[in-house]
Enzyme design. Sequence first.
Site, PDB file in Angstrom:
ATOM      1  N   ASP A  86      -9.637   6.869   9.791  1.00  0.00           N
ATOM      2  CA  ASP A  86      -9.312   7.406   8.471  1.00  0.00           C
ATOM      3  C   ASP A  86      -9.946   8.781   8.321  1.00  0.00           C
ATOM      4  OD1 ASP A  86     -12.019   6.940   7.971  1.00  0.00           O
ATOM      5  OD2 ASP A  86     -11.668   5.182   6.718  1.00  0.00           O
ATOM      6  N   TYR A 143       0.839  -1.201   0.000  1.00  0.00           N
ATOM      7  CA  TYR A 143       0.000   0.000   0.000  1.00  0.00           C
ATOM      8  C   TYR A 143       0.872   1.248   0.000  1.00  0.00           C
ATOM      9  CZ  TYR A 143      -3.614  -3.210   1.817  1.00  0.00           C
ATOM     10  OH  TYR A 143      -4.491  -4.258   1.989  1.00  0.00           O
TER      11      TYR A 143
END
Length: 303
Positions: A80, A66
Amino acid sequence: MNGILPLWKEKGMTSHDCVFKLRKILGTKKVGHTGTLDPSVEGVLPICLGQATKVAEYITDSGKEYIAVVSIGTATETEDADGAVVASDLSPKHITRTEIEAALAKLTGEIVQIPPMYSAVKVNGKKLYEYARKGIEVERPERKVFIREIELLDPVQWYEGETVSFRIRVACGKGTYIRTLAVQIGEQLGFPAHMAALVRTSSGTYVQDDCRTLDEVRALQEEGQIASILRPLEDALSDFTAIEIPEELLEKVENGQVLPEHPLLDTEEALVFMNEGKALAVYRKHPTKLGLMKPEKMFPLNR
């Protein structure tokens, strides 16, 4: 239609949305994804079709990479950028590259994570996000995950401001929550933090350059060229040792019989029996019968 379709999942869709759309585009029901990506995340999402759905778990369990943006200064309820802010420290910050790299080093290798409340991990038969949406806090199980590598990507020597952000590349094993990792990086630096953005750049052997978007898949299907991008299910078995089936065992393996344990299983976790370049079965040690092995997966030769 059998094979693995390397899909580039775009933002705004769930992994299940992708499966639903592909069933309509390809005109087939046997479609499965290989690991959930949140709607706000884009990236590599291998899709298994037909007989290849049997190997989806091997891709799901394989390593991932990622690129994430870590934001230091605020923490959110979802860990997030989509969640409400639950903690903040907007004091002036001066964080050096050396400090960040030291924090990343401490989180490399086997680490312990507690899954976010807004996640699909089940506790007492319910997904954590179902509790979270009702405002119910439950004890979350710790899990061990493996971080192979974390690299700080930005070529700067220090970061200054009330909030600071930096990009990292993470190579990790299954079950890793990158947003939780962002929070842990913040903890190492002494500040609240969250993951501001995320892209999955590889899943197993599949990388971004292998992938097509849904629109590209639709165009290829309309042109009758979809087979040109499908990868064989054998791709998903590349972590296992593969051997050609001896002629005398072919019929027995085709019928999924329990067999005497192959010597290679003394050192290998699984064995793929091949016939003329096609995988026929994945065998493992028998769980209860010493000296024997049994099939875990079977694949028809006429696929």
